[in-house]
Write an enzyme that holds these catalytic residues in place. Structure first.
Site, PDB file in Angstrom:
ATOM      1  N   GLY A  14      38.046  53.280  32.570  1.00  0.00           N
ATOM      2  CA  GLY A  14      38.065  52.005  33.303  1.00  0.00           C
ATOM      3  C   GLY A  14      39.410  51.325  33.127  1.00  0.00           C
ATOM      4  CE  LYS A  77      33.978  58.981  40.228  1.00  0.00           C
ATOM      5  NZ  LYS A  77      33.642  58.764  41.615  1.00  0.00           N
ATOM      6  N   GLY A 120      36.710  57.865  25.552  1.00  0.00           N
ATOM      7  CA  GLY A 120      36.449  59.031  26.397  1.00  0.00           C
ATOM      8  C   GLY A 120      37.735  59.764  26.764  1.00  0.00           C
ATOM      9  CB  ILE A 142      38.077  44.959  28.485  1.00  0.00           C
ATOM     10  CG1 ILE A 142      36.791  45.603  29.017  1.00  0.00           C
ATOM     11  CG2 ILE A 142      39.178  44.999  29.527  1.00  0.00           C
ATOM     12  CD1 ILE A 142      36.059  44.739  30.035  1.00  0.00           C
ATOM     13  CG  ASP A 143      34.228  48.037  26.451  1.00  0.00           C
ATOM     14  OD1 ASP A 143      34.171  47.079  27.232  1.00  0.00           O
ATOM     15  OD2 ASP A 143      33.920  49.203  26.773  1.00  0.00           O
ATOM     16  NE  ARG A 178      19.671  25.190  38.099  1.00  0.00           N
ATOM     17  CZ  ARG A 178      20.245  25.134  39.287  1.00  0.00           C
ATOM     18  NH1 ARG A 178      21.552  25.259  39.390  1.00  0.00           N
ATOM     19  NH2 ARG A 178      19.533  24.959  40.368  1.00  0.00           N
ATOM     20  CG  MET A 185      31.744  44.571  31.831  1.00  0.00           C
ATOM     21  SD  MET A 185      33.126  45.462  32.586  1.00  0.00           S
ATOM     22  CE  MET A 185      32.403  45.915  34.149  1.00  0.00           C
ATOM     23  N   GLY A 186      31.273  45.213  27.722  1.00  0.00           N
ATOM     24  CA  GLY A 186      31.516  45.546  26.314  1.00  0.00           C
ATOM     25  C   GLY A 186      30.826  46.818  25.874  1.00  0.00           C
ATOM     26  CD  GLU A 238      28.461  46.354  29.928  1.00  0.00           C
ATOM     27  OE1 GLU A 238      28.311  46.189  31.149  1.00  0.00           O
ATOM     28  OE2 GLU A 238      29.349  47.080  29.441  1.00  0.00           O
TER      29      GLU A 238
HETATM   30  O1  F6P Z   1      34.616  50.482  29.012  1.00  0.00           O
HETATM   31  C1  F6P Z   1      35.059  49.461  29.838  1.00  0.00           C
HETATM   32  C2  F6P Z   1      33.959  48.993  30.750  1.00  0.00           C
HETATM   33  O2  F6P Z   1      34.463  47.920  31.504  1.00  0.00           O
HETATM   34  C3  F6P Z   1      32.658  48.613  30.036  1.00  0.00           C
HETATM   35  O3  F6P Z   1      32.734  47.341  29.454  1.00  0.00           O
HETATM   36  C4  F6P Z   1      31.669  48.730  31.157  1.00  0.00           C
HETATM   37  O4  F6P Z   1      30.369  49.009  30.689  1.00  0.00           O
HETATM   38  C5  F6P Z   1      32.196  49.894  31.957  1.00  0.00           C
HETATM   39  O5  F6P Z   1      33.569  50.011  31.661  1.00  0.00           O
HETATM   40  C6  F6P Z   1      32.020  49.733  33.442  1.00  0.00           C
HETATM   41  O6  F6P Z   1      32.466  50.878  34.073  1.00  0.00           O
HETATM   42  P1  F6P Z   1      32.660  51.001  35.652  1.00  0.00           P
HETATM   43  O7  F6P Z   1      34.005  50.446  35.986  1.00  0.00           O
HETATM   44  O8  F6P Z   1      32.576  52.447  35.915  1.00  0.00           O
HETATM   45  O9  F6P Z   1      31.566  50.211  36.318  1.00  0.00           O
END
Ligand code: F6P
Length: 364
Positions: A14, A77, A120, A142-143, A178, A185-186, A238
């Site tokens: 990503g 991918k 990865g 970013i994670d 509310r 993300m993460g 997430e």
């Molecule tokens: O690993 C970085 C990340 O942004 C994660 O935080 C998230 O779960 C994933 O990639 C989202 O991937 P994609 O861009 O394939 O939706």
């Protein structure tokens, strides 16, 4: 005089703010050594179809450090060891095309590859190093879940964007009394939720490292109410999950993807909180917004330092290593060592304790 090298660089997984800054620093550091630099398009795809390789020059990279994304493109991918290809029957199957990548790398007479990626992509880089490719890894995500480095670039920008969003949600949540549930993300690490939640004054923070109980979240919201605080901000990673339960995932998505697609926890929680407390609640997912746009100054500088250090590592012949921040210096550590460490939030660490001391509920 040292050898005139011919090096290449790719960006995988990503995207993250700072990728272009790494590309700029690698290009400039190589150019100033009179080396040749090439950009491999779309992860390793450019080493499978070599028409996807471009020359990098100072003119091409000048000023890109401040721009988000990656001029080389990226994919999550594109694992050449498990590449989705169409077979004779027209069905997609996974094949090992790593030898083709090795052949092209040697045929083009590259001396080194700078592989910029998360766990990865760097695992793929390490596997190529084991096949004999001179590789230097640069950790991005970013994670912030890569081991061996204090921090990865992209994380600071993601936290800044999330914090600004949470700041903005306070006023609308307050106006309507509310509960706002914000999903960030993460993947399986809670760093983004934790850091932005504390900085953004959240009432509840839910992270994968501390499984939650929905009753505890509702108790916190109702207790706030008793004390005249009629709205609440819940920040949820997430990958957060209930005690004894599982993450909410959308499956593995496209063929060849390495990770499942997470998402949907904020919507689930928002409905459940509303049902149990009777309060109005809304959910929102910040998602890819956290990966877009210009890197913060911190990320920009870290990326430039990583890029320049990667070129120094090549000069020293320190292959199958990764550049890393060991504050205040940049270190070079074996890729295999870094990949063996899964970095996660420490539930007893000082950042979580800070949140608890400030009265933030972690759902436990
Ligand atoms: O690993 C970085 C990340 O942004 C994660 O935080 C998230 O779960 C994933 O990639 C989202 O991937 P994609 O861009 O394939 O939706």
């Amino acid at each position: 005089m040292s050898k005139r090298m011919k090096i290449c660089i790719n960006t995988g997984g990503g995207d993250a703010p700072g990728l272009n800054a790494v590309i700029e620093a690698v290009t400039m550091a190589a150019y100033n050594r009179q080396w040749e630099v090439y950009g491999i398009k779309c992860g390793y795809t450019g080493l499978l179809n070599t028409d996807e390789i471009i020359t990098l020059t100072p003119e091409k990279v000048n000023g890109i450090a401040s721009v988000g994304g990656t001029i080389l493109g990226t994919t999550n991918k594109g694992n050449p060891f498990m590449m989705p290809v169409c077979n004779a029957a027209g069905e997609s199957e996974l094949r090992d095309l790593s030898d083709r990548v090795m052949d092209n790398f040697r045929r083009l007479r590259f001396d080194a590859l700078v592989a910029v990626g998360g766990d990865g992509s760097l695992d793929i880089a390490h596997r190529f190093a084991e096949k004999g490719m001179p590789v230097i890894g640069v950790p991005k995500t970013i994670d912030n879940d890569m081991g061996g480095t204090v921090i990865t670039f992209g994380f600071d920008t993601a936290v800044s964007i999330a914090t600004e969003a949470i700041d903005r949600l306070h006023s609308t949540a307050k106006s309507h009394d509310r509960v706002m549930v914000v999903e960030v993300m993460g993947r399986n690490a809670g760093f983004i939720a934790l850091n932005s939640g504390i900085s953004g004054n959240a009432d509840v923070i839910l992270i994968p490292e501390i499984p939650f109980e929905i009753d505890k979240i509702c108790d916190k919201i109702m207790d706030n109410e008793l004390h005249g605080h009629k709205y609440a901000i819940v920040v949820v990673a997430e990958g957060a999950l209930p005690k004894g339960g599982d993450v909410i995932s959308k499956g593995t998505g496209e063929a060849g993807r390495q990770h499942v697609v997470l998402g949907g926890i904020a919507d689930y929680l928002s409905k459940e909180i509303s049902r149990r407390t009777g309060k109005d609640s809304r959910s929102m997912v910040l998602g890819h917004l956290l990966r877009g746009g210009s890197p913060t100054t911190f990320d920009r500088l870290l990326s430039l330092r990583f890029g320049a250090a990667a070129v120094r590592a090549i000069e020293m012949g320190k292959f199958d290593h990764m550049v890393a921040l060991h504050s205040p210096e940049i270190a070079m550590i074996p890729l295999g060592e870094a990949l063996g460490i899964q970095k996660r939030v420490r539930p007893d660490g000082d950042v979580v304790l800070t949140g608890r001391d400030m009265g933030i509920c972690f759902g436990d």
